[in-house]
Design a protein around this motif. Structure first.
Motif, PDB file in Angstrom:
ATOM      1  N   GLU A 154       0.829  -1.228   0.000  1.00  9.43           N
ATOM      2  CA  GLU A 154       0.000   0.000   0.000  1.00  9.43           C
ATOM      3  C   GLU A 154       0.853   1.264   0.000  1.00  9.43           C
ATOM      4  N   VAL A 155       1.901   1.270   0.799  1.00  4.20           N
ATOM      5  CA  VAL A 155       2.774   2.459   0.825  1.00  4.20           C
ATOM      6  C   VAL A 155       3.381   2.682  -0.556  1.00  4.20           C
ATOM      7  N   ASP A 156       3.713   1.566  -1.247  1.00  5.30           N
ATOM      8  CA  ASP A 156       4.231   1.691  -2.624  1.00  5.30           C
ATOM      9  C   ASP A 156       3.252   2.452  -3.512  1.00  5.30           C
ATOM     10  N   HIS A 157       1.950   2.133  -3.407  1.00  5.26           N
ATOM     11  CA  HIS A 157       0.956   2.814  -4.244  1.00  5.26           C
ATOM     12  C   HIS A 157       1.019   4.335  -4.040  1.00  5.26           C
ATOM     13  N   LEU A 158       1.309   4.754  -2.814  1.00  9.45           N
ATOM     14  CA  LEU A 158       1.342   6.207  -2.522  1.00  9.45           C
ATOM     15  C   LEU A 158       2.557   6.865  -3.148  1.00  9.45           C
ATOM     16  N   ASN A 159       3.524   6.010  -3.545  1.00  8.61           N
ATOM     17  CA  ASN A 159       4.727   6.528  -4.215  1.00  8.61           C
ATOM     18  C   ASN A 159       4.757   6.151  -5.693  1.00  8.61           C
ATOM     19  N   GLY A 160       3.601   5.719  -6.216  1.00  7.47           N
ATOM     20  CA  GLY A 160       3.492   5.425  -7.646  1.00  7.47           C
ATOM     21  C   GLY A 160       4.202   4.144  -8.063  1.00  7.47           C
ATOM     22  N   ILE A 161       4.423   3.248  -7.098  1.00  9.13           N
ATOM     23  CA  ILE A 161       5.134   1.988  -7.386  1.00  9.13           C
ATOM     24  C   ILE A 161       4.143   0.826  -7.382  1.00  9.13           C
ATOM     25  N   MET A 162       4.236   0.009  -8.454  1.00 10.87           N
ATOM     26  CA  MET A 162       3.366  -1.177  -8.570  1.00 10.87           C
ATOM     27  C   MET A 162       4.163  -2.410  -8.160  1.00 10.87           C
ATOM     28  N   PHE A 163       3.482  -3.461  -7.694  1.00 10.72           N
ATOM     29  CA  PHE A 163       4.197  -4.640  -7.169  1.00 10.72           C
ATOM     30  C   PHE A 163       5.153  -5.233  -8.200  1.00 10.72           C
ATOM     31  N   TYR A 164       4.742  -5.223  -9.490  1.00 15.91           N
ATOM     32  CA  TYR A 164       5.590  -5.864 -10.507  1.00 15.91           C
ATOM     33  C   TYR A 164       6.878  -5.061 -10.784  1.00 15.91           C
ATOM     34  N   ASP A 165       6.943  -3.818 -10.287  1.00 21.66           N
ATOM     35  CA  ASP A 165       8.179  -3.047 -10.462  1.00 21.66           C
ATOM     36  C   ASP A 165       9.324  -3.690  -9.678  1.00 21.66           C
ATOM     37  N   HIS A 166       8.977  -4.529  -8.714  1.00 21.96           N
ATOM     38  CA  HIS A 166      10.002  -5.174  -7.874  1.00 21.96           C
ATOM     39  C   HIS A 166      10.432  -6.551  -8.399  1.00 21.96           C
ATOM     40  N   ILE A 167       9.695  -7.073  -9.392  1.00 20.67           N
ATOM     41  CA  ILE A 167       9.986  -8.440  -9.855  1.00 20.67           C
ATOM     42  C   ILE A 167      11.206  -8.432 -10.783  1.00 20.67           C
ATOM     43  N   ASN A 168      12.100  -9.391 -10.569  1.00 25.36           N
ATOM     44  CA  ASN A 168      13.315  -9.493 -11.382  1.00 25.36           C
ATOM     45  C   ASN A 168      12.926  -9.854 -12.818  1.00 25.36           C
ATOM     46  N   LYS A 169      13.189  -8.972 -13.768  1.00 28.00           N
ATOM     47  CA  LYS A 169      12.739  -9.185 -15.157  1.00 28.00           C
ATOM     48  C   LYS A 169      13.374 -10.446 -15.741  1.00 28.00           C
ATOM     49  N   ASP A 170      14.691 -10.631 -15.461  1.00 29.74           N
ATOM     50  CA  ASP A 170      15.393 -11.760 -16.097  1.00 29.74           C
ATOM     51  C   ASP A 170      15.000 -13.087 -15.483  1.00 29.74           C
ATOM     52  N   ASN A 171      14.776 -13.068 -14.168  1.00 31.67           N
ATOM     53  CA  ASN A 171      14.398 -14.312 -13.510  1.00 31.67           C
ATOM     54  C   ASN A 171      13.369 -14.011 -12.417  1.00 31.67           C
ATOM     55  N   PRO A 172      12.074 -13.959 -12.805  1.00 28.64           N
ATOM     56  CA  PRO A 172      11.009 -13.558 -11.880  1.00 28.64           C
ATOM     57  C   PRO A 172      10.977 -14.360 -10.578  1.00 28.64           C
ATOM     58  N   PHE A 173      11.467 -15.618 -10.659  1.00 29.69           N
ATOM     59  CA  PHE A 173      11.421 -16.464  -9.453  1.00 29.69           C
ATOM     60  C   PHE A 173      12.780 -16.566  -8.786  1.00 29.69           C
ATOM     61  N   GLU A 174      13.654 -15.627  -9.111  1.00 27.49           N
ATOM     62  CA  GLU A 174      14.951 -15.611  -8.433  1.00 27.49           C
ATOM     63  C   GLU A 174      14.712 -15.252  -6.969  1.00 27.49           C
ATOM     64  N   VAL A 175      15.296 -16.025  -6.075  1.00 26.55           N
ATOM     65  CA  VAL A 175      15.123 -15.715  -4.655  1.00 26.55           C
ATOM     66  C   VAL A 175      16.227 -14.727  -4.268  1.00 26.55           C
ATOM     67  N   PRO A 176      15.859 -13.511  -3.906  1.00 28.06           N
ATOM     68  CA  PRO A 176      16.881 -12.540  -3.534  1.00 28.06           C
ATOM     69  C   PRO A 176      17.700 -13.102  -2.361  1.00 28.06           C
ATOM     70  N   GLU A 177      18.942 -12.743  -2.249  1.00 31.12           N
ATOM     71  CA  GLU A 177      19.749 -13.335  -1.163  1.00 31.12           C
ATOM     72  C   GLU A 177      19.184 -12.902   0.191  1.00 31.12           C
ATOM     73  N   ASN A 178      19.371 -13.702   1.138  1.00 29.23           N
ATOM     74  CA  ASN A 178      18.807 -13.614   2.503  1.00 29.23           C
ATOM     75  C   ASN A 178      17.360 -13.138   2.482  1.00 29.23           C
ATOM     76  N   ALA A 179      16.579 -13.803   1.622  1.00 28.18           N
ATOM     77  CA  ALA A 179      15.139 -13.488   1.584  1.00 28.18           C
ATOM     78  C   ALA A 179      14.372 -14.715   2.040  1.00 28.18           C
ATOM     79  N   ARG A 180      13.302 -14.478   2.796  1.00 23.16           N
ATOM     80  CA  ARG A 180      12.518 -15.638   3.237  1.00 23.16           C
ATOM     81  C   ARG A 180      11.125 -15.635   2.622  1.00 23.16           C
TER      82      ARG A 180
END
Ligand SMILES: O=CN(O)C[C@@H](CC1CCCC1)C(=O)N1NCCC[C@H]1C(=O)Nc1ccccn1
Ligand code: NI
Length: 183
Positions: A154-180
């Protein structure tokens, strides 16, 4: 009452603008708007009402999704322990966050996005969020797990950011390091 026709969809300029902070104390109009946004979420999670008005169930809603570029957002859901999160917030700010990341294992969607966008959405695992609530009280929330993800969406929406802006384009299912993953 707010229904799906009031929710703007991808391509609408309001979704990619940075919204304005609202004046405090909250005007009656802004208080009423937050109340209406919470009521939409409650209605959307009520089987009968959602069916009658064809509402998509939602746990959060940000004013830009109504075409209103004000820093106002509503949250309504219960976590897995049954704890109720019911908030109408003005001018929210993530004041601190963990280094660690987290993501919903099923990915994310958005009531303003009428398509499935696959992939993990890496977010801060834990955040401290400061805002003003509907009664003009300052709130400071320490969030982790699913609630942390919802508030960040929700806070992202207030800054004009959509959820897919965070998805890794090259590998959408790449697990970011130290991510749970959050189930
Ligand atoms: O900006 C706000 N939005 O776009 C509404 C979104 C917000 C959530 C998406 C990921 C984290 C926050 C939303 O709620 N959804 N996204 C699209 C369809 C599903 C729906 C949802 O997750 N529903 C739900 C979940 C559990 C219990 C009841 N309902
Ligand atoms: Ni959304």
């Amino acid at each position: 009452m707010i229904t799906m026709k009031d929710i703007v969809r991808e391509g609408h300029p309001a979704l990619t603008k940075v919204s304005e902070e609202v004046e405090l104390p909250l005007s009656t109009a802004n208080k009423d708007l937050l109340q209406e946004m919470i009521q939409f979420l409650k209605n959307s999670q009520n089987e009968e009402i959602a069916k009658k008005y064809d509402l998509r169930a939602g746990v959060g809603l940000a004013a830009p999704q109504l075409g209103i570029n004000k820093k106002l957002m509503a949250i309504y859901f219960q976590d897995e322990n049954g704890k109720l999160y019911e908030y109408g917030l003005a001018n929210p700010k993530v004041v601190s966050h963990s280094v660690g990341k987290a993501y919903l294992s099923g990915g994310e969607g958005c009531l303003s996005v009428d398509r499935h966008v696959e992939g993990y959405v890496p977010r801060h695992a834990r955040i401290t969020l400061r805002a003003t609530d509907m009664d003009n009280n300052p709130v400071s929330l320490r969030l982790k797990g699913y609630p942390s993800i919802v508030f960040q969406h929700e806070v992202d929406h207030l800054n004009g950011i959509m959820f897919y802006d965070h998805i890794n384009k090259d590998n959408p299912f790449e697990v970011p390091e130290n991510a749970r993953p959050i189930e």
